[in-house]
Design a protein around this motif. Structure first.
Motif, PDB file in Angstrom:
ATOM      1  N   LEU A 234       0.825  -1.208   0.000  1.00  0.00           N
ATOM      2  CA  LEU A 234       0.000   0.000   0.000  1.00  0.00           C
ATOM      3  C   LEU A 234       0.860   1.259   0.000  1.00  0.00           C
ATOM      4  N   ARG A 235       2.075   1.155   0.508  1.00  0.00           N
ATOM      5  CA  ARG A 235       2.972   2.313   0.528  1.00  0.00           C
ATOM      6  C   ARG A 235       3.589   2.574  -0.843  1.00  0.00           C
ATOM      7  N   GLN A 236       3.403   1.638  -1.768  1.00  0.00           N
ATOM      8  CA  GLN A 236       3.962   1.803  -3.110  1.00  0.00           C
ATOM      9  C   GLN A 236       2.922   2.261  -4.123  1.00  0.00           C
ATOM     10  N   VAL A 237       1.726   2.566  -3.645  1.00  0.00           N
ATOM     11  CA  VAL A 237       0.673   3.118  -4.496  1.00  0.00           C
ATOM     12  C   VAL A 237       0.079   4.335  -3.793  1.00  0.00           C
ATOM     13  N   THR A 238      -0.728   5.074  -4.517  1.00  0.00           N
ATOM     14  CA  THR A 238      -1.466   6.181  -3.902  1.00  0.00           C
ATOM     15  C   THR A 238      -2.799   5.629  -3.421  1.00  0.00           C
ATOM     16  N   PHE A 239      -2.862   5.359  -2.128  1.00  0.00           N
ATOM     17  CA  PHE A 239      -4.020   4.692  -1.544  1.00  0.00           C
ATOM     18  C   PHE A 239      -4.967   5.742  -0.974  1.00  0.00           C
ATOM     19  N   VAL A 240      -6.163   5.814  -1.525  1.00  0.00           N
ATOM     20  CA  VAL A 240      -7.114   6.872  -1.187  1.00  0.00           C
ATOM     21  C   VAL A 240      -8.359   6.255  -0.547  1.00  0.00           C
ATOM     22  N   LYS A 241      -8.766   6.829   0.564  1.00  0.00           N
ATOM     23  CA  LYS A 241     -10.021   6.412   1.201  1.00  0.00           C
ATOM     24  C   LYS A 241     -11.140   7.342   0.743  1.00  0.00           C
ATOM     25  N   VAL A 242     -12.184   6.762   0.173  1.00  0.00           N
ATOM     26  CA  VAL A 242     -13.366   7.524  -0.227  1.00  0.00           C
ATOM     27  C   VAL A 242     -14.435   7.287   0.829  1.00  0.00           C
ATOM     28  N   ASP A 243     -14.667   8.280   1.657  1.00  0.00           N
ATOM     29  CA  ASP A 243     -15.599   8.163   2.779  1.00  0.00           C
ATOM     30  C   ASP A 243     -16.971   8.694   2.369  1.00  0.00           C
ATOM     31  N   GLU A 250     -22.338  14.781  -3.374  1.00  0.00           N
ATOM     32  CA  GLU A 250     -21.030  14.492  -3.972  1.00  0.00           C
ATOM     33  C   GLU A 250     -20.701  13.006  -3.850  1.00  0.00           C
ATOM     34  N   ASN A 251     -21.048  12.427  -2.699  1.00  0.00           N
ATOM     35  CA  ASN A 251     -20.848  10.988  -2.526  1.00  0.00           C
ATOM     36  C   ASN A 251     -21.654  10.205  -3.555  1.00  0.00           C
ATOM     37  N   GLN A 252     -22.909  10.591  -3.730  1.00  0.00           N
ATOM     38  CA  GLN A 252     -23.777   9.894  -4.671  1.00  0.00           C
ATOM     39  C   GLN A 252     -23.283  10.038  -6.105  1.00  0.00           C
ATOM     40  N   ALA A 253     -22.756  11.214  -6.434  1.00  0.00           N
ATOM     41  CA  ALA A 253     -22.235  11.431  -7.786  1.00  0.00           C
ATOM     42  C   ALA A 253     -21.036  10.525  -8.055  1.00  0.00           C
ATOM     43  N   LEU A 254     -20.192  10.361  -7.054  1.00  0.00           N
ATOM     44  CA  LEU A 254     -19.025   9.488  -7.217  1.00  0.00           C
ATOM     45  C   LEU A 254     -19.459   8.035  -7.397  1.00  0.00           C
ATOM     46  N   LEU A 255     -20.420   7.598  -6.586  1.00  0.00           N
ATOM     47  CA  LEU A 255     -20.921   6.231  -6.722  1.00  0.00           C
ATOM     48  C   LEU A 255     -21.524   6.002  -8.104  1.00  0.00           C
ATOM     49  N   HIS A 257     -20.845   7.577 -10.842  1.00  0.00           N
ATOM     50  CA  HIS A 257     -19.806   7.629 -11.878  1.00  0.00           C
ATOM     51  C   HIS A 257     -19.150   6.262 -12.067  1.00  0.00           C
ATOM     52  N   PHE A 258     -18.928   5.557 -10.964  1.00  0.00           N
ATOM     53  CA  PHE A 258     -18.278   4.247 -11.045  1.00  0.00           C
ATOM     54  C   PHE A 258     -19.276   3.088 -10.993  1.00  0.00           C
ATOM     55  N   ASN A 259     -20.561   3.417 -11.052  1.00  0.00           N
ATOM     56  CA  ASN A 259     -21.615   2.396 -11.056  1.00  0.00           C
ATOM     57  C   ASN A 259     -21.524   1.502  -9.821  1.00  0.00           C
ATOM     58  N   LEU A 260     -21.392   2.137  -8.658  1.00  0.00           N
ATOM     59  CA  LEU A 260     -21.304   1.422  -7.393  1.00  0.00           C
ATOM     60  C   LEU A 260     -22.562   1.675  -6.571  1.00  0.00           C
ATOM     61  N   PHE A 261     -22.963   0.675  -5.802  1.00  0.00           N
ATOM     62  CA  PHE A 261     -24.127   0.816  -4.935  1.00  0.00           C
ATOM     63  C   PHE A 261     -23.737   1.304  -3.544  1.00  0.00           C
ATOM     64  N   GLY A 262     -22.542   0.958  -3.113  1.00  0.00           N
ATOM     65  CA  GLY A 262     -22.098   1.344  -1.782  1.00  0.00           C
ATOM     66  C   GLY A 262     -20.893   0.531  -1.365  1.00  0.00           C
ATOM     67  N   PRO A 263     -20.381   0.800  -0.168  1.00  0.00           N
ATOM     68  CA  PRO A 263     -19.214   0.071   0.316  1.00  0.00           C
ATOM     69  C   PRO A 263     -19.605  -1.316   0.814  1.00  0.00           C
ATOM     70  N   PRO A 264     -18.593  -2.190   0.938  1.00  0.00           N
ATOM     71  CA  PRO A 264     -17.179  -1.988   0.609  1.00  0.00           C
ATOM     72  C   PRO A 264     -16.902  -2.236  -0.871  1.00  0.00           C
ATOM     73  N   ALA A 265     -15.902  -1.533  -1.381  1.00  0.00           N
ATOM     74  CA  ALA A 265     -15.465  -1.726  -2.759  1.00  0.00           C
ATOM     75  C   ALA A 265     -14.055  -1.165  -2.894  1.00  0.00           C
ATOM     76  N   MET A 266     -13.291  -1.748  -3.800  1.00  0.00           N
ATOM     77  CA  MET A 266     -11.943  -1.262  -4.097  1.00  0.00           C
ATOM     78  C   MET A 266     -11.795  -1.141  -5.605  1.00  0.00           C
ATOM     79  N   LEU A 267     -11.286   0.012  -6.038  1.00  0.00           N
ATOM     80  CA  LEU A 267     -11.055   0.258  -7.457  1.00  0.00           C
ATOM     81  C   LEU A 267      -9.573   0.511  -7.684  1.00  0.00           C
ATOM     82  N   TYR A 268      -9.068  -0.008  -8.785  1.00  0.00           N
ATOM     83  CA  TYR A 268      -7.644   0.084  -9.091  1.00  0.00           C
ATOM     84  C   TYR A 268      -7.458   0.822 -10.412  1.00  0.00           C
ATOM     85  N   PHE A 269      -6.539   1.788 -10.409  1.00  0.00           N
ATOM     86  CA  PHE A 269      -6.232   2.569 -11.600  1.00  0.00           C
ATOM     87  C   PHE A 269      -4.757   2.369 -11.950  1.00  0.00           C
ATOM     88  N   ASP A 270      -4.465   2.293 -13.245  1.00  0.00           N
ATOM     89  CA  ASP A 270      -3.066   2.156 -13.645  1.00  0.00           C
ATOM     90  C   ASP A 270      -2.369   3.511 -13.590  1.00  0.00           C
TER      91      ASP A 270
END
Length: 306
Positions: A234-243, A250-255, A257-270
């Motif tokens: 985790l120290r070798q990536v930019t690890f971001v907590k989306v609360d 704003e929370n709903q807009a983010l969900l 955008h990524f077609n998510l219903f709610g936590p928990p979820a993890m998304l990975y970007f190159d």
């Protein structure tokens, strides 16, 4: 007359089914929502239909077995049934305590668990001394007394886990993660903040979708993110907590955008800030799933640099 009796019987069965659905529905809604959430992430209608069919069969078989063999197998009415009723009542109280964990501090939560355990012990001791003495009642009383005092002691000394209330007191325990800190780069709540981080970061970005009321999120943070194998990655990536605890617009807009219903979820970007769909984890992940994805991100970044 026979036809009328048959019609009345079928009507009675139909009404019983409707009433049973109303009673069972609140209990089924939570696991059903979880199954539908997982199915939606697979985009596979055949798998989805099979999963829902399997869930229906799994729920129906116990009812069929009880209805068919219950009269012959289940024990008759007696003092034990009073204990069963009380145990079910304590179980409902336990469910309420478990749900309250979303809002209560961990230490307070442990103390409440301890109080509930001692209440169970008090009930069975009362049964032993005033009505029916039985080895099983003695056993349950002694076990719940020990568990109750352990939970209260754990809560009073800063414990966090109801399953391991005294874990933090075990000196030199290699599994003690309480002193470790998850290396979150930042805690955000909007898509704009995430895009800003992606523009600034030179490392692959990994986001952890979190909410205070999400029990699985806390389990993942304690048991996976703080694991000795995962923490260095985790120290070798930019690890971001989306609360998304506040569930704001704003929370709903983010969900959305990524077609998510709610936590928990993890998304990975190159490293080019492109979402890697096949790496996305919906629901509570396993250590192996997180480890494989982080290792792939880190290896790919190292290959690009070389």
């Amino acid at each position: 007359n026979r036809s009328q009796a048959s019609t009345s019987r079928l009507l009675g069965i139909f009404i019983a089914g409707v009433l049973a659905t109303l009673i069972v529905s609140p209990c089924v809604s939570a696991p059903l929502a979880g199954v539908i959430l997982y199915i939606s992430s697979t985009s596979d209608p055949v798998y989805g239909a099979t999963a829902l069919f399997s869930m229906g069969i799994g729920m129906g078989i116990p009812l069929l077995l009880v209805g068919t063999f219950g009269g012959k197998v289940l024990p008759k009415n007696g003092p034990w049934l009073d204990d069963i009723r009380k145990v079910m009542g304590f179980a409902l109280l336990g469910l309420a305590v478990w749900l309250a964990n979303r809002w209560l501090p961990e230490s307070t939560h442990l103390i409440i668990w301890g109080g509930l355990s001692l209440s169970i012990a008090a009930y069975f001791l009362h049964r032993v001394f005033t009505q029916h003495s039985h080895p099983i009642r003695w056993f349950i009383a002694l076990i719940t007394i020990m568990v109750g005092f352990m939970e209260i002691l754990g809560g009073a000394t800063g414990g966090q886990s109801p399953l391991f209330p005294l874990k933090h007191l075990v000196l030199g325990s290699p599994s003690n993660n309480t002193s470790k800190t998850v290396p979150y780069y930042k805690t955000i709540g909007s898509l704009a903040e995430l895009e800003q981080i992606q523009q600034q970061s030179t490392l692959p970005v990994v986001i952890d979708l979190y909410a205070d009321w999400c029990i699985s999120c806390k389990v993942t943070e304690e048991e996976i993110f703080k694991h000795p194998d995962i923490l260095p990655m985790l120290r070798q990536v930019t690890f971001v907590k989306v609360d998304i605890t506040d569930n704001s617009d704003e929370n709903q807009a983010l969900l959305k955008h990524f077609n998510l219903f709610g936590p928990p979820a993890m998304l990975y970007f190159d490293s080019k800030n492109q979402l890697i769909d096949k790496f996305s984890l919906i629901g509570e992940p396993s250590k192996e799933e997180v480890e494989i994805r982080l290792q792939a991100l880190i290896t790919n970044k190292q290959d690009q640099q070389s």
